[in-house]
Design a protein around this motif. Structure first.
Motif, PDB file in Angstrom:
ATOM      1  N   ARG A 112       3.453  17.640  25.804  1.00  0.00           N
ATOM      2  CA  ARG A 112       2.779  17.186  24.592  1.00  0.00           C
ATOM      3  C   ARG A 112       1.380  16.701  24.966  1.00  0.00           C
ATOM      4  O   ARG A 112       1.230  15.620  25.542  1.00  0.00           O
ATOM      5  N   LYS A 141      -2.726  21.593  18.357  1.00  0.00           N
ATOM      6  CA  LYS A 141      -3.088  20.874  17.137  1.00  0.00           C
ATOM      7  C   LYS A 141      -2.661  19.418  17.235  1.00  0.00           C
ATOM      8  O   LYS A 141      -1.629  19.108  17.831  1.00  0.00           O
ATOM      9  N   TYR A 142      -3.405  18.558  16.560  1.00  0.00           N
ATOM     10  CA  TYR A 142      -2.973  17.166  16.437  1.00  0.00           C
ATOM     11  C   TYR A 142      -2.010  17.053  15.265  1.00  0.00           C
ATOM     12  O   TYR A 142      -2.326  17.465  14.151  1.00  0.00           O
ATOM     13  N   GLY A 143      -0.843  16.509  15.543  1.00  0.00           N
ATOM     14  CA  GLY A 143       0.124  16.359  14.462  1.00  0.00           C
ATOM     15  C   GLY A 143       0.625  14.943  14.304  1.00  0.00           C
ATOM     16  O   GLY A 143       0.828  14.468  13.194  1.00  0.00           O
ATOM     17  N   CYS A 144       0.849  14.266  15.425  1.00  0.00           N
ATOM     18  CA  CYS A 144       1.422  12.921  15.311  1.00  0.00           C
ATOM     19  C   CYS A 144       0.883  11.971  16.369  1.00  0.00           C
ATOM     20  O   CYS A 144       0.890  10.765  16.173  1.00  0.00           O
ATOM     21  N   GLY A 145       0.459  12.489  17.501  1.00  0.00           N
ATOM     22  CA  GLY A 145      -0.038  11.609  18.555  1.00  0.00           C
ATOM     23  C   GLY A 145       1.059  10.806  19.228  1.00  0.00           C
ATOM     24  O   GLY A 145       0.778   9.905  20.014  1.00  0.00           O
ATOM     25  N   CYS A 189      -0.891  15.483  23.336  1.00  0.00           N
ATOM     26  CA  CYS A 189      -1.387  14.270  22.679  1.00  0.00           C
ATOM     27  C   CYS A 189      -1.065  13.022  23.474  1.00  0.00           C
ATOM     28  O   CYS A 189      -1.716  12.002  23.310  1.00  0.00           O
ATOM     29  N   GLY A 240       4.137  12.417  20.411  1.00  0.00           N
ATOM     30  CA  GLY A 240       5.108  13.264  21.100  1.00  0.00           C
ATOM     31  C   GLY A 240       6.302  13.631  20.243  1.00  0.00           C
ATOM     32  O   GLY A 240       7.332  14.021  20.771  1.00  0.00           O
ATOM     33  N   GLN A 241       6.177  13.533  18.928  1.00  0.00           N
ATOM     34  CA  GLN A 241       7.346  13.749  18.074  1.00  0.00           C
ATOM     35  C   GLN A 241       7.394  15.116  17.414  1.00  0.00           C
ATOM     36  O   GLN A 241       8.459  15.539  16.972  1.00  0.00           O
ATOM     37  N   CYS A 242       6.241  15.796  17.276  1.00  0.00           N
ATOM     38  CA  CYS A 242       6.240  16.986  16.423  1.00  0.00           C
ATOM     39  C   CYS A 242       6.007  18.284  17.180  1.00  0.00           C
ATOM     40  O   CYS A 242       6.379  19.346  16.693  1.00  0.00           O
ATOM     41  N   GLY A 243       5.387  18.225  18.340  1.00  0.00           N
ATOM     42  CA  GLY A 243       5.185  19.432  19.133  1.00  0.00           C
ATOM     43  C   GLY A 243       3.986  20.279  18.741  1.00  0.00           C
ATOM     44  O   GLY A 243       3.745  21.315  19.353  1.00  0.00           O
ATOM     45  N   ALA A 244       3.209  19.869  17.738  1.00  0.00           N
ATOM     46  CA  ALA A 244       2.059  20.673  17.313  1.00  0.00           C
ATOM     47  C   ALA A 244       1.043  20.826  18.449  1.00  0.00           C
ATOM     48  O   ALA A 244       0.306  21.796  18.500  1.00  0.00           O
ATOM     49  N   CYS A 245       1.008  19.856  19.352  1.00  0.00           N
ATOM     50  CA  CYS A 245      -0.021  19.818  20.400  1.00  0.00           C
ATOM     51  C   CYS A 245       0.446  20.445  21.700  1.00  0.00           C
ATOM     52  O   CYS A 245      -0.204  20.274  22.726  1.00  0.00           O
TER      53      CYS A 245
HETATM   54  S1  FES Z   1       0.734  15.839  18.106  1.00  0.00           S
HETATM   55 FE1  FES Z   1       2.843  15.636  17.647  1.00  0.00          FE
HETATM   56  S2  FES Z   1       3.684  15.868  19.611  1.00  0.00           S
HETATM   57 FE2  FES Z   1       1.597  15.792  20.031  1.00  0.00          FE
END
Ligand code: FES
Ligand code: FES
Lengths: 1203, 176
Positions: free
Chosen positions: B67, B46-50, B69, B52-57
């Motif tokens: 990451r 998933k896209y979460g922050c672009g 993204c 590298g901060q959230c880990g959704a991707c």
């Molecule tokens: S989208 Fe948050 S780390 Fe990649």
């Protein structure tokens, strides 16, 4: 579940409606195609089809709480069918009842009530049909899994069978009986959520995952007035959009501009992203109104209307007679909802109508907005609701839906719009700031004297942005009366007045979990704690004395018991553990939602255990005992998970979260500037649920958040004896109150004088230089021999060179890094054109492909050798020393020959690079003759027999074609490399500092041959860091060399080092050890950004992730005299690593303001280079480096009118 | 940035995704996340922050969490990529997925992809990690819903499931 149901009319159905059905309250009609379930203007709640399948319709949506599972349980329970037989359709315009927005966690408590009655009513009707069919009295029948039978009898009939060929419509009986709790078999039992398996495998379709045939991708470009939704400038600020700025971005389909709404549409998502970043827009200046960053003052200053909710007894008299009067103010910050997935939507605008796939909280409201935005009638707009990331209130889901509609309408195709993290952070309607004043006190007996409570809540509904940006909606502030949630205190204050000051928004704001009840309860529950302390009574005991609600009393007792509450009348009764003080706090609240007087949701109480570090101010929430009385719990496991979620999220809000503002605008664009709680800070959570199956179910989505802030604040008071009345309780705030230190700037190491910038900077004043130019030029012309053109030759046939020679030349080209400068615009080939910035102007690299016209195809070998060794072009003109011929002159002749062969065998490219124009005196190429006479020393050095063969080879490579000194030596006023002791003593290139390679290299750990070899081979050495900027390209180029050559270079370079006083290993270990702990008084903002944005990849004990983990304590840039390299890496990132195994670092230039980057660097320097002097004027340094970059942070150009 | 690059603008980039070789003519600067979601229709990441901060991707690259993204194709080139969809041998769930279902470790579930893949990689390295190690390895994965308690429970449950089944997943990201 929220998927669309089968549209085919089943062969037989029973439906329960609310509202007027033309055929009367109960009727049967022949089975016929009537596919529109709500086609009679009535609202459909439930249908049972001829297969026995049940579909339940609910106007609310799932916001990430698994509400569909609880609703299915309720329906299956009342109908006596299996849970699997029930499908739940949530919030879908045209298919579900209008039940308003999904807010205040009232789905189960309020909106499920008619659904439950509908299911019970359907069961009664079906059982009556069965009684007739089986010829058995109703009273004798039982239902199990949708099969009706007399217990023990064989004859049975299923719901589906009963409905075959029938079409039954029932009008909802709002007062019909439902099952008593004692008979529940499904409700009250924990059942697994039905959506999790698909979510765990990637099969679930979130709105982000919707793909539509022929879909394009869109991005929006928002105005510079981020996060503001009222004021005369909203919708009226765009000056111009320069479409040519995206002309070279592939795939762009359209740039869409409507008032202040700007968007781009492209074939692919990354193309849309690139176009949105590249698009140059110009905006008028604007003056934000009140500064939301001013906190309490901003709210007091905001015009408001008082609304008295309660006025009982004699408040004035009570206050006047108080023995101990107390006046307190509590302040709440702006906070983000912070959905983990930025909002996304897909729209398809067709001539016949609009379909919008959306994660909205309120499909019907959104549909009305889209109708207003487009003029399309509501009945031609379908909102297809999909789950999004959890939203906890109103985020940008509706905004992005409207954006997608505008873009789809413009291009006539479906368009998916994904907001960026930065856009969601900046523009989401924030949870608003709030200020609560309490006047009260104690009577002589220690009882509460009176309670005069005032609360200020600035918010509106955050109108959908596209309406404002296009000018369709007026950007006028509106007042929402939402400050009244739990504004009335739960205690029996005899003389009490409660006033809400309703006021318009300041920053764009809307509801967030625990809307106004959380801040209001923070005040109520802090104040009663203060009363208890002043009265010398245990805080739980004091509450109980003034609490008369029996369920509240039970809950308070149960939670205090579970926590093992020890009554105490003074703080600091728990033993400290070194610097860690321990404390325990209590709070209780009932969340009252809806318009005043509202409806009470679940009761909740907390006991928080905290540890507070008296030196650093850090607060650790270690354990929460949380109790909740939710009435009947439909799905107890689901309730417990909701409680956990509320505890974690509200603890995060209370400890860490406040939106920063700069110049009146929100300044958090990522999780670094707005940190949330991580696994490292997770408290233990112990849940106490009250068993009340006979009571109606209550909303559980928010209640457990409400006591959070007060419980934690009261615990901090218990630990420290200091009251904190303004969250978040960050280390900075707590430390400042407990243990004031001098400011971080003053606390750092003694400020160093700015280091003189000597490199590349002319020592002669430019004026002097210019004045002398003519003279020098004349001198050059007079004294130095003119160089003649060397005749053109036909391009040599590559076949004339042996393969071995060409291969050797390829290595020479790699060593020389020819392509680093001479590659064409696409990054390949040798067509030149790269701009090289020097203090004398910009030099454009020439085309060195063998094209006869544009390149060097017509050059004979002597012409080539002269250019390489003497800096003279074939036509006799002098070259500038950006071409490092002073180094190449020291390369062995055989290398130059091989290089010639290699270049002639490469493909010819006809591209002509831009002409180089330099400032005086260098604009005059003849000047270079004098320059060469002064500075060019030719010829390869003689081998040094005293040294190893590797050293000699290394010297040839480093000093010759490798031309390391071109970047790593300082230059004099005329741009020539300085020699002697300054050879390889550090230089600059393109704004990067190239560190010294000789003598006392600037690296914190001495270089060794092994370290140099690793660095030249992989672009990384653990004791120094990662190659960035031009060095990354050099490493990539050197990869072609035999390893022995890189070894030789390393050996030669290592020999240049001054002998190390300390062994590198022990120096590295010492640096790492020194940086392991947080320094006292480390700059707070910088530390916060580091933790959110950097730590995962750089902290020694961070998570395992792809790529290397550069230790910042050993990083050369962090120990450098100037911050420029580090600033540059932070702004530009390292997305193009020297070696793919290194991993990447994203660019933060668009994410952080100059002040934020400076704060980060201040922290990094303090923590990781504690012995180095603090960098001074960091803000200016960041601005300077940023200005020199090609891509500024914000493409928006803001013009301030002169009048 | 210098023009020579691991990320040339053109050319075909080949990599292995969930056991299948894929080749795309895309610029090397394109993020792996975009390729997975938009070219391969793999929506797990998933896209979460672009940033590298959230880990959704999160995806596994050669078995290591990465990451997607901020992973350009030029860096992903030639590597073995595993996404949430590629964990289980169809049909059924990978033991770690099963553990997350058992522990009901999702509210909205948007962060689930990163949590599951990080756990898969962790358990491949250490089949019985301690609490501190689990928390450290998940510290780069954000969850806004506050599902942390259930997620930690799921990781412990996954360690149990994998320990008992003998399917220790010695090679993270390889289909069992
Ligand atoms: S989208 Fe948050 S780390 Fe990649
Ligand atoms: S479950 Fe919603 S972000 Fe983790």
């Amino acid at each position: 579940m929220s998927g669309p149901a089968d549209p085919r009319p089943p062969a037989g159905v029973l439906r329960v409606f609310r509202g007027d059905h033309p055929a009367g309250p109960l009727h049967e009609e022949p089975e016929a195609a009537s596919p529109d379930p709500a086609g009679h203007g009535a609202e459909l709640f439930l249908s049972v089809d001829a297969e026995g399948r049940v579909t339940a319709y609910n106007g609310h949506v799932d916001l990430g709480t698994g509400i569909g599972t609880a609703l299915a349980q309720i329906v299956a329970e009342e109908l006596d069918v299996a849970l699997d037989a029930v499908t739940v359709v949530l919030g879908h315009t045209g298919r579900t009842p209008n039940q308003g927005a999904t807010i205040a966690s009232e789905t189960v408590q309020v909106t499920a009530v008619p659904l439950r009655r509908a299911a019970a009513q359907a069961r009664r009707h079906l059982v009556a049909l069965a009684a007739a069919a089986l010829d058995v009295p109703v009273a004798d029948l039982a239902v199990e899994d949708g099969i009706v039978r007399r217990p023990g009898a064989n004859a049975a009939v299923g719901y589906g069978e009963l409905l075959r060929g029938r079409r039954i419509h029932l009008r909802l009986d709002e007062a019909g009986a439902v099952k008593p709790a004692a008979e529940h078999r499904l409700v009250g039992r924990s059942v697994p959520r039905r959506d999790i398996p698909a979510k765990a495998t990637g099969a679930f379709t979130y709105v982000h995952d919707v793909r539509v045939e022929g879909m394009l991708h869109g991005r929006v470009v928002r105005p510079p007035y981020a996060g503001l939704d009222h004021g005369p400038f909203v919708g009226r600020s765009l000056v111009a959009v320069d479409e040519s700025s995206v002309a070279d971005v592939p795939g762009v389909v359209a740039v869409v501009v409507l008032g202040d709404f700007v968007g781009v549409v492209a074939e692919r998502e990354e193309q849309a992203g690139r176009a949105a970043e590249a698009l140059v827009t110009r905006w008028r200046g604007f003056a934000p109104g009140r500064d939301p960053g001013a906190g309490e003052a901003a709210l007091r200053d905001n015009p408001s209307t008082p609304r008295v909710l309660l006025d009982r007894g004699d408040v004035a008299g009570g206050l006047a007679g108080a023995a101990t009067p107390m006046r307190r103010t509590y302040t709440w910050p702006y906070q983000l909802h912070g959905s983990i997935g930025p909002s996304c939507s897909v729209a398809d605008v067709r001539p016949d109508g609009i379909t919008l796939w959306s994660g909205t909280q309120n499909p019907l409201m959104l549909r009305a907005d889209i109708a207003r935005l487009t003029g399309v009638a509501e009945d031609r707009i379908a909102i297809v609701r999909h789950e999004a990331a959890g939203c906890y209130g109103r985020n940008c889901a509706d905004d992005v839906g409207a954006d997608a509609v505008l873009l789809s309408r413009a291009v006539g195709r479906p368009v998916r719009v994904q907001l960026t993290r930065e856009q969601e952070h900046l523009w989401e309607p924030k949870g608003t700031a709030q200020v609560m004043d309490v006047a009260g006190g104690l009577t002589a007996e220690g009882a509460p004297a009176a309670y005069d409570f005032e609360t200020r809540y600035p918010s509106n509904g955050a109108p959908t942005l596209a309406l404002l940006l296009t000018g369709i909606a007026e950007p006028v502030p509106q007042v929402f009366e939402m400050g009244d949630r739990t504004a009335v205190p739960p205690y029996d204050y005899a003389d009490a007045r409660v006033t809400v000051h309703d006021m318009p928004p300041i920053a764009r704001a809307s509801w967030i979990r625990g809307v106004s009840a959380l801040p209001n309860s923070f005040a109520h529950e802090s104040f009663i704690d203060e009363l208890a302390t002043a009265a010398g009574v245990d805080p739980v005991e004091y509450r109980l004395r003034h609490l008369s609600d029996a369920r509240a009393v039970d809950l308070v007792r149960a939670v205090a018991d579970r926590a093992g509450w020890q009554p105490h009348a003074v703080p600091q009764t728990l033993p400290a553990d070194g610097d860690w003080l321990r404390g325990r706090g209590f709070a209780y609240a009932v969340y009252v939602h809806g318009k005043f007087p509202g409806t009470a949701a679940a009761w909740s109480a907390w006991v928080a255990d905290v540890a507070v570090n008296r030196a650093s101010g850090e607060v650790a929430v270690e354990r929460i005992v949380v109790g909740q009385d939710s009435g009947l719990m439909i799905n107890p496991a689901g309730v417990e998970h909701q409680i956990h979620g509320n505890v974690v999220q509200s603890t995060s809000r209370v400890l860490h979260e406040a939106v920063p503002f700069e110049g009146g605008l929100p300044a958090a664009r990522d999780w670094g500037a707005y940190p949330i709680l991580t696994f490292a800070q997770l408290p233990a959570i112990d849940v106490v649920t009250m068993d009340r199956p006979e009571e109606p179910p209550l909303g559980v989505g928010e209640s457990a958040s409400v006591p959070s802030a007060a419980a934690i604040a009261n615990a901090i008071f218990d630990a420290t004896g200091v009251r904190f009345r303004e969250p978040p309780f960050t280390a900075e705030r707590v430390r400042a109150a407990l243990n004031p230190l001098p400011g971080p700037e003053a606390a750092g190491p003694a400020a160093a004088k700015p280091t003189a910038r000597r490199r590349w900077r002319p020592r002669l004043a430019p004026a002097l230089l210019a004045a002398g130019a003519a003279t020098l030029g004349a001198l050059a012309a007079a004294c130095l021999p003119l160089r003649s053109a060397i005749p053109a030759v036909p391009r040599p046939d590559p076949a004339a060179f042996s393969a071995a020679t060409i291969a050797r030349g390829r290595l020479a080209a790699a060593l020389g890094g020819c392509a680093v400068c001479h590659a064409g615009p696409s990054g390949t080939g040798l067509a030149g054109g790269r701009a090289i910035h020097t203090p004398f102007g910009t030099v454009f690299a020439s085309n060195i492909s063998p094209d006869a016209e544009a390149g060097i195809g017509a050059w004979s070998y002597p012409a080539f050798a002269r250019a390489m060794q003497e800096g003279v072009s074939r036509d006799g003109r002098n070259l500038y020393p950006a071409h490092p011929y002073t180094s190449f002159a020291r390369a062995p002749e055989a290398e130059i020959q091989a290089l010639y062969a290699f270049l002639m065998a490469e493909p010819a490219e006809a591209q002509v690079p831009p002409p180089t124009r330099l400032a005086a005196p260098f604009g005059e190429r003849r000047m270079m003759r004098l320059w060469n006479w002064l500075f060019l020393r030719g010829g390869p050095p003689a081998p040094d027999p005293a040294r190893s063969a590797a050293w000699n080879r290394g010297r040839d490579l480093v000093e010759g074609l490798g031309h390391c000194s071109a970047c790593h030596s300082p230059r004099n006023a005329l741009g020539a490399e300085r020699g002697g002791a300054l050879h390889l003593a550090g230089g600059t290139v393109d704004g990067w500092d190239a560190p010294a390679l000789a003598g006392l290299a600037a690296a914190p750990v001495p270089w060794t041959a092994d370290a140099l070899h690793a660095y030249l081979s992989t672009g990384h050495d653990p004791a120094h860091g990662v190659a960035a900027g031009p060095m990354a390209a050099v490493v990539r180029s050197l990869a072609a060399l035999p390893d022995a050559d890189r070894r030789a270079m390393a050996e030669y370079l290592a020999a240049l080092q001054a002998p190390a006083a300390v062994a590198p290993e022990s120096r590295a270990a010492a640096l790492l050890a020194a940086a392991a702990a947080e320094p006292q008084g480390a700059p707070a903002l910088g530390r916060q950004i580091y933790r959110g944005a950097c730590a995962a990849c750089h902290e020694a004990d961070g998570p395992t992730l792809f790529g290397v983990r550069p230790a910042l304590a050993l990083n050369t840039s962090l120990h450098a005299a100037r911050p420029d390299n580090l600033v540059r890496v932070v702004l530009e990132g390292l997305m193009d690593p020297a070696h793919p195994d290194l991993g990447t670092m994203p660019a933060f230039g668009r994410v952080y303001s100059d002040g934020q980057v400076a704060a980060l660097l201040r922290y990094l320097r303090t923590r990781f280079a504690p012995d180095a002097p603090a960098w001074t004027d960091l803000d200016a340094a960041v601005a300077r480096v940023r200005a020199a970059l090609d891509a500024p942070r914000d493409p928006a150009i803001v013009e301030f009118p002169s009048d | 940035m210098a023009p020579t690059s691991t990320a040339p603008e053109s050319g075909t980039i080949t990599l292995e995704v969930n056991g299948t070789a894929v080749a795309f003519a895309r610029p090397g600067t394109v993020a792996l996340l975009d390729l997975l979601r938009n070219d391969l229709g793999l929506n797990g990441a998933k896209y979460g922050c672009g940033l590298g901060q959230c880990g959704a991707c999160t995806v596994l690259v050669d078995g290591v969490p990465a990451r997607a993204c901020i992973l350009p194709l030029a860096v992903a080139r030639g590597r073995r990529v595993t996404t949430l969809e590629g964990l289980a041998s169809a049909p059924g769930l990978h033991p770690v997925q099963q553990a997350f279902v058992d522990a009901q470790a999702a509210q909205c579930g948007y962060c689930l992809n990163g949590m599951i893949l990080t756990t898969v990689a962790l358990l491949a390295r250490n089949p019985s990690p301690g609490e501190a190690e689990i928390r450290r390895e998940l510290s780069g994965n954000l969850c806004r819903c506050g599902t942390h308690v259930e997620i930690l429970k799921a990781v412990r449950r996954a360690a149990e499931l994998m320990g008992s089944s003998g399917d220790a997943g010695a090679d993270a990201g390889r289909r069992p």
